[in-house]
Every structure is written in structure tokens, then in C-alpha cells.
Design a protein around this motif. Structure first.
Motif, mmCIF file in Angstrom:
data_model
loop_
_atom_site.group_PDB
_atom_site.id
_atom_site.type_symbol
_atom_site.label_atom_id
_atom_site.label_comp_id
_atom_site.label_asym_id
_atom_site.label_seq_id
_atom_site.Cartn_x
_atom_site.Cartn_y
_atom_site.Cartn_z
ATOM 1 N N SER A 250 46.661 33.880 40.013
ATOM 2 C CA SER A 250 46.212 34.198 38.656
ATOM 3 C C SER A 250 45.101 33.251 38.192
ATOM 4 C CB SER A 250 47.391 34.185 37.685
ATOM 5 O OG SER A 250 48.016 32.928 37.727
ATOM 6 N N GLU A 251 45.139 31.981 38.680
ATOM 7 C CA GLU A 251 44.077 31.040 38.293
ATOM 8 C C GLU A 251 42.735 31.531 38.820
ATOM 9 O OE1 GLU A 251 46.960 30.012 39.660
ATOM 10 O OE2 GLU A 251 47.833 29.235 37.795
ATOM 11 N N GLN A 252 42.751 32.032 40.055
ATOM 12 C CA GLN A 252 41.510 32.527 40.645
ATOM 13 C C GLN A 252 40.985 33.735 39.854
ATOM 14 O OE1 GLN A 252 41.896 34.070 44.615
ATOM 15 N NE2 GLN A 252 39.691 34.398 44.816
ATOM 16 N N LEU A 253 41.913 34.600 39.433
ATOM 17 C CA LEU A 253 41.507 35.758 38.651
ATOM 18 C C LEU A 253 40.847 35.308 37.342
ATOM 19 C CD1 LEU A 253 41.467 38.819 38.051
ATOM 20 C CD2 LEU A 253 43.709 38.541 36.988
ATOM 21 N N GLU A 254 41.451 34.329 36.674
ATOM 22 C CA GLU A 254 40.891 33.879 35.394
ATOM 23 C C GLU A 254 39.533 33.216 35.584
ATOM 24 O OE1 GLU A 254 43.610 32.595 32.177
ATOM 25 O OE2 GLU A 254 45.131 32.622 33.763
ATOM 26 N N ARG A 255 39.357 32.524 36.712
ATOM 27 C CA ARG A 255 38.031 31.954 37.004
ATOM 28 C C ARG A 255 36.990 33.065 37.138
ATOM 29 N NH1 ARG A 255 40.591 28.271 40.181
ATOM 30 N NH2 ARG A 255 40.180 29.392 42.114
ATOM 31 N N CYS A 256 37.377 34.134 37.872
ATOM 32 C CA CYS A 256 36.454 35.269 38.054
ATOM 33 C C CYS A 256 36.105 35.894 36.699
ATOM 34 C CB CYS A 256 37.087 36.348 38.919
ATOM 35 S SG CYS A 256 37.284 35.868 40.623
ATOM 36 N N MET A 257 37.115 35.998 35.832
ATOM 37 C CA MET A 257 36.897 36.666 34.545
ATOM 38 C C MET A 257 35.966 35.857 33.639
ATOM 39 S SD MET A 257 40.759 38.060 33.951
ATOM 40 C CE MET A 257 40.506 38.680 32.309
ATOM 41 N N ARG A 258 35.923 34.541 33.863
ATOM 42 C CA ARG A 258 35.033 33.720 33.032
ATOM 43 C C ARG A 258 33.643 33.590 33.640
ATOM 44 N NH1 ARG A 258 39.818 30.646 32.379
ATOM 45 N NH2 ARG A 258 39.169 29.279 34.073
ATOM 46 N N ARG A 266 35.291 38.607 30.001
ATOM 47 C CA ARG A 266 35.677 37.914 28.770
ATOM 48 C C ARG A 266 36.269 38.847 27.727
ATOM 49 N NH1 ARG A 266 32.971 32.818 28.945
ATOM 50 N NH2 ARG A 266 31.702 32.811 30.820
ATOM 51 N N GLU A 267 36.081 40.151 27.897
ATOM 52 C CA GLU A 267 36.637 41.101 26.913
ATOM 53 C C GLU A 267 38.156 41.216 27.019
ATOM 54 O OE1 GLU A 267 34.642 44.778 27.662
ATOM 55 O OE2 GLU A 267 32.641 43.873 27.444
ATOM 56 N N TRP A 268 38.706 40.798 28.149
ATOM 57 C CA TRP A 268 40.139 40.967 28.388
ATOM 58 C C TRP A 268 40.931 39.768 27.900
ATOM 59 C CZ3 TRP A 268 42.352 45.336 30.657
ATOM 60 C CH2 TRP A 268 41.423 46.290 31.150
ATOM 61 N N ALA A 269 42.061 40.027 27.268
ATOM 62 C CA ALA A 269 42.958 38.954 26.866
ATOM 63 C C ALA A 269 44.076 38.830 27.900
ATOM 64 C CB ALA A 269 43.545 39.255 25.498
ATOM 65 N N VAL A 270 44.438 37.596 28.222
ATOM 66 C CA VAL A 270 45.461 37.363 29.251
ATOM 67 C C VAL A 270 46.718 36.785 28.605
ATOM 68 C CG1 VAL A 270 45.960 36.145 31.404
ATOM 69 C CG2 VAL A 270 43.607 36.839 30.881
ATOM 70 N N THR A 271 47.849 37.408 28.861
ATOM 71 C CA THR A 271 49.122 36.882 28.361
ATOM 72 C C THR A 271 50.056 36.664 29.543
ATOM 73 O OG1 THR A 271 48.799 38.439 26.551
ATOM 74 C CG2 THR A 271 50.900 37.240 26.599
ATOM 75 N N ALA A 280 64.073 37.281 37.228
ATOM 76 C CA ALA A 280 62.899 37.019 36.389
ATOM 77 C C ALA A 280 61.653 36.929 37.264
ATOM 78 C CB ALA A 280 63.107 35.730 35.613
ATOM 79 N N THR A 281 60.668 37.785 36.996
ATOM 80 C CA THR A 281 59.444 37.806 37.781
ATOM 81 C C THR A 281 58.282 37.419 36.877
ATOM 82 O OG1 THR A 281 60.374 39.676 38.964
ATOM 83 C CG2 THR A 281 58.034 39.251 39.292
ATOM 84 N N PRO A 282 57.450 36.461 37.314
ATOM 85 C CA PRO A 282 56.298 36.126 36.499
ATOM 86 C C PRO A 282 55.327 37.304 36.444
ATOM 87 C CG PRO A 282 56.259 34.907 38.574
ATOM 88 C CD PRO A 282 57.550 35.668 38.540
ATOM 89 N N ALA A 283 54.768 37.510 35.283
ATOM 90 C CA ALA A 283 53.855 38.639 35.143
ATOM 91 C C ALA A 283 52.676 38.239 34.283
ATOM 92 C CB ALA A 283 54.576 39.821 34.524
ATOM 93 N N LEU A 284 51.624 39.007 34.398
ATOM 94 C CA LEU A 284 50.390 38.738 33.679
ATOM 95 C C LEU A 284 50.014 40.037 32.980
ATOM 96 C CD1 LEU A 284 48.792 36.093 33.984
ATOM 97 C CD2 LEU A 284 47.353 37.247 35.662
ATOM 98 N N LEU A 285 49.896 39.991 31.668
ATOM 99 C CA LEU A 285 49.482 41.192 30.952
ATOM 100 C C LEU A 285 48.034 41.038 30.526
ATOM 101 C CD1 LEU A 285 50.306 43.952 29.740
ATOM 102 C CD2 LEU A 285 50.814 42.732 27.623
ATOM 103 N N LEU A 286 47.192 41.948 30.980
ATOM 104 C CA LEU A 286 45.770 41.910 30.653
ATOM 105 C C LEU A 286 45.494 43.051 29.686
ATOM 106 C CD1 LEU A 286 44.981 41.602 34.393
ATOM 107 C CD2 LEU A 286 44.382 39.811 32.779
ATOM 108 N N THR A 287 44.971 42.726 28.524
ATOM 109 C CA THR A 287 44.720 43.792 27.547
ATOM 110 C C THR A 287 43.260 43.802 27.118
ATOM 111 O OG1 THR A 287 45.519 42.259 25.870
ATOM 112 C CG2 THR A 287 47.028 43.998 26.557
ATOM 113 N N ALA A 293 45.362 48.524 29.356
ATOM 114 C CA ALA A 293 46.097 47.321 29.727
ATOM 115 C C ALA A 293 46.486 47.384 31.196
ATOM 116 C CB ALA A 293 47.345 47.186 28.859
ATOM 117 N N ILE A 294 46.607 46.216 31.795
ATOM 118 C CA ILE A 294 47.066 46.131 33.184
ATOM 119 C C ILE A 294 48.178 45.085 33.236
ATOM 120 C CG2 ILE A 294 46.433 45.516 35.564
ATOM 121 C CD1 ILE A 294 43.673 46.538 35.089
#
Lengths: 298, 167
Positions: A250-258, A266-271, A280-287, A293-294
Motif C-alpha cells: 500500500s505504501e508503494q501505491l500511495e507513492r505512485c498516487m502522489r 491526488r483526487e483519490w482519498a485513502v482510508t 480481521a483483514t487489513p483493507a484499503l478503501l479508495l474513494t 470507490a475501490i
């Protein structure tokens, strides 16, 4: 005295149409001509076929069983038993109304023969398939032109390749005809799957709602970049994608998004979230403010 | 206000206007005869003839309607994904229909159909369908006193075409 004989046909039909189970409908149909006429069109036909390859040389048994609306064909691949020719005879007769085809290979370490694959795919080529699923099938002995028969299904909505061996290029070519209708795709535990898969889906599959790439080590954050960029082409608001046990980070994805190479990033918000999927599974919500949303499970 | 209903065996039932309105058929007849809730004279001077319903059956129909008169008008969930028309019979309705022998159920169903009382009609239809559930064809024939007019060859053909249900 009024009893069943005194009831008008439409009332008899109303009663029999309330029967839910296939067995009940069949029993009613076998009772008398009047009942048969009332329920004839509601009798269940097989709507799905499941072919299982099982049994080693010397201990194989072919069988046809019924599970609800599924016809389960258990066959072997032994040269001497002619199961391949049985498939090519039986399948065209059975598959006319079939919407779902699945193939399970229970023989670990054996490859699906080209003739068996041909018998299976060609035998179902007339079927209005919307769901195609393969489990533990090693396609490496199947010729490309045999696999091309998959492209004759042009309205697939669900395709599942669980722990199968199938080169990505062949998979993409086989799926090309169904990309406009594809809703759910699973390709799990495959070393062949790469980021090219998602970039093709992002461009060509407007109905996509679910992807699972669990256990595909050659899949990375680049898959998500392609899906984010293609988000506006998809009809559904939400796309769910499972990326457990892949090279996704997910860190690599956020680097790409910036990065400036991805202007829409930058239009996408990450939660960050934790979702309960049995554990419990870690998840990333992109809106996106545009309404898409993804949801990524990693 | 009350409405007078007259059965085929000339029995007069006096029921509340609301009860009478639960039958689409009665409701239509009242409209045709210019009977209205606010016009007592129109209700007193007319009675609704129901030539297809007997006294005994009518009493049962009214009993059901009394129980259900305050029900919310509910949409029958017809045609779910597979085009089934399953109906859930409430506990009270199960109890209500429990002791009716099959001939009586058929009479009641015929009346509910003629009177167009959808809830009662679906209750009975589903109850009879539930009686069929889990039985073999010869048991069904015996239960309903049906003579089977299918030949063995025809039965075999039906079975062959629907092989998926039987083990």
C-alpha cells in the motif's frame, strides 16, 4: 364433494407453482397427466455442469450424479477408458441450457490433456454460459487453439481460475470476447498473472465488480494504478479487489498516487480499515469525489 | 355500517363494511349497486348474492377476514429471482387451516378465488403445496385420491428429462 378433481386447472397450477424443490416438482409431475400439464414448464433442467477428473490408472470410475441443478460428471483421463469421447458425446446433449461450467482436477500433478480439454470446451460451445470456473487445472499440455475455444463464450460474467496453470497471454485472449460482460474474475495462486491482467481489465471491462488475485506473486501496486485510472469507465460504484499474498504494497501505491506521472492520483482519498472476512483483514478503501470507490484487501 | 351477504343456501350473513371490502368481488358488486359506506339506506335495502359460496364455507371465510381485517396491505413477493411464487403462511393461519380436511380446503380455496381474497387464497394454496412437499408421486396420488393416468413409458421419459432431482 369437491376435492382436487373439482378444482379448476388454474388453481391446481397455482398450488403446484408454489413447490420449491426439484424433487417435489418431479413427484407432482409423475402423479397424473393434469399435474404434469400444470407443472411441466417448471420442471428443473440442469443449469450447471461440473466435470471432475479423478481416479488414477486402474482405480478410476466414471459417474454422472445430480446435485440440485448441477450435473456432476466424474471421469478419468486414461487412454483406455475413452472418457474423452464420452464427454464429446454427452456434453453437447446436456449443455443446451447450461449457464455454468466448472472443471475440477483432483489429480495433483497431472496435466489436462489437449483432447480432454477439446472435448470439454467444444462439447459446451453451444451453451449460453455465464459462469466458467476451473480449479487445480494445469493447462500447460493444452494447445493454444484449443484454449481459443473459450473465446466462443462471449457473455461470461464470472470467470474463476483457482490454482490453475495457464499463461496470462492465453487467458487474456480467451477472455477478450467476454470483457464487455465480465463482472467477476478470480485468478489465484498463479505465477503467470502479472499487472498486465488488471491493465487490460481496466481498459476493457466496464461491468467489473470483483477481482481476486490472491497468491499471485507477480502482481503489484501497478495493478491498482491501472484500475484507479480506469475507474470512470466502470459502471458499478464499487470494485472489490483481493490482493492477499501478492507483491502489492500500500505504501508503494500511495507513492505512485502522489507522483506527477499519475495526475489523477491526488483526487483519490485513502482510508485504512480492517474488515472481518472470517478473520480481521487489513483493507484499503479508495474513494473518488466522482462517486467511484475501490476496496482493496491486502 | 354493515353489509348483508347471502350464500347459495340462502343464509344471510351481516358483516362489517370493512370485512366485505376485503373481497374484491364483493367490493365490485357493491360499487355496481351504488352501495357506499356513508349511505346507510343503500346498505340496508340491498344484499349481495354469492351463489358460489355455501353457508359453512362463508362462515370460515368471515372468520379469516375478521382476524386479518387490520393487516397492512402487503405486496406479495411474487416472482423472486427464479420466478417462484412462494408464500409464507403465518402461525395463526396454519392453526386456522390445520383441521380442515382436504375436501374442505378445496372448497375454501374455490371460495377465496371466487371472492378474490388474495391473502386467504395464497394461504390455502401454499398449505396444499406444503402437503405435497417431501412425498413421492404415489403418496401424492393417494392423499388427493387421484388416479394416475400416465403410462410407465411416459414416466420414464419425464424422469429422463429431469434426471437432476433424483439420486
Amino acid at each position: 364433494e369437491i376435492a382436487m378433481d373439482g378444482l379448476p386447472d388454474e388453481l391446481v397450477e397455482n398450488i403446484l407453482c408454489k413447490l420449491e424443490e426439484g424433487q417435489d416438482k418431479l413427484s407432482a409431475a409423475l402423479t397424473c397427466r393434469r399435474f404434469l400439464a400444470a407443472i411441466h414448464s417448471k420442471l428443473p433442467r440442469a443449469t450447471s455442469i461440473c466435470v471432475q477428473f479423478a481416479g488414477r490408472e486402474g482405480e478410476c470410475r466414471a459417474s454422472v450424479k445430480a446435485r440440485d441443478v448441477t450435473a456432476v460428471l466424474t471421469v478419468c483421463q486414461c487412454e483406455s477408458h475413452g472418457c474423452t469421447s464420452m464427454l464429446s458425446t454427452v456434453l453437447p446433449l446436456m449443455s443446451k441450457d447450461v449457464s455454468s461450467l466448472s472443471l475440477e482436477d483432483e489429480l495433483i500433478g497431472e496435466r489436462l490433456s489437449d483432447s480432454a480439454a477439446h472435448a470439454l470446451l467444444d462439447g459446451c460451445s453451444g451453451a449460453p454460459l455465464s459462469c466458467l470456473s476451473f480449479e487445480h487445472v494445469d493447462f500447460s499440455a493444452v494447445r493454444p487453439w484449443t484454449l481459443a475455444l473459450i473465446a466462443s463464450f462471449d457473455r461470461l460474467e464470472e470467470v474463476h481460475l483457482l490454482s490453475c496453470v495457464l499463461p496470462e497471454g492465453l487467458l487474456l485472449r480467451a477472455l477478450a470476447a467476454s470483457l464487455p460482460t465480465l463482472r467477476s474474475l478470480s485468478v489465484t495462486d498463479s505465477s503467470h498473472a502479472s499487472d498486465k491482467l488488471c491493465s487490460t481489465l481496466a481498459r476493457g471491462a466496464p461491468c467489473l465488480e470483483e477481482i481476486s488475485l490472491r497468491g499471485c506473486h507477480n502482481v503489484s501496486a501497478a495493478s491498482l494504478v491501472a484500475l484507479l485510472e480506469g475507474a470512470q469507465r466502470r459502471r458499478a460504484q464499487l470494485l472489490t479487489i483481493r490482493m492477499e499474498d501478492t507483491s502489492f504494497c500500500s505504501e508503494q501505491l500511495e507513492r505512485c498516487m502522489r507522483s506527477s506521472l499519475m495526475p489523477s492520483g491526488r483526487e483519490w482519498a485513502v482510508t485504512r480499515m480492517r474488515c472481518e472476512l472470517g478473520y480481521a483483514t487489513p483493507a484499503l478503501l479508495l474513494t473518488h469525489p466522482g462517486g467511484k470507490a475501490i476496496l482493496v484487501y491486502d | 355500517p354493515n353489509v348483508k351477504l347471502v350464500t347459495s343456501d340462502n343464509e344471510e350473513f351481516v358483516v362489517d363494511f370493512r370485512i366485505a371490502k376485503m373481497s374484491v368481488t364483493v367490493s365490485r358488486l357493491m360499487e355496481a349497486m351504488n352501495m357506499s359506506e356513508t349511505d346507510d339506506a343503500s346498505l340496508l335495502s340491498n344484499s349481495i348474492p354469492l351463489p358460489n359460496v355455501t353457508k359453512a364455507v362463508m362462515a370460515r371465510v368471515i372468520e379469516w377476514c375478521e382476524k386479518h381485517k387490520n393487516d397492512e396491505p402487503k405486496e406479495e413477493k411474487e416472482n423472486d429471482k427464479r420466478g417462484r411464487t412462494t408464500h409464507v403462511v403465518s402461525d395463526w393461519d396454519k392453526e386456522f387451516l390445520k383441521n380442515d380436511e382436504f375436501g374442505r380446503l378445496c372448497q375454501l380455496m374455490g371460495a377465496a378465488n371466487y371472492l378474490e381474497i388474495k391473502g386467504l387464497f395464497n394461504d390455502i394454496s401454499q398449505t396444499i403445496a406444503n402437503m405435497i412437499h417431501g412425498k413421492k408421486s404415489d403418496e401424492i396420488a393417494e392423499m388427493f385420491n387421484i388416479h394416475c393416468d400416465l403410462t410407465e413409458a411416459e414416466k420414464k421419459e419425464i424422469r429422463k428429462k429431469t434426471a437432476w432431482c433424483e439420486d
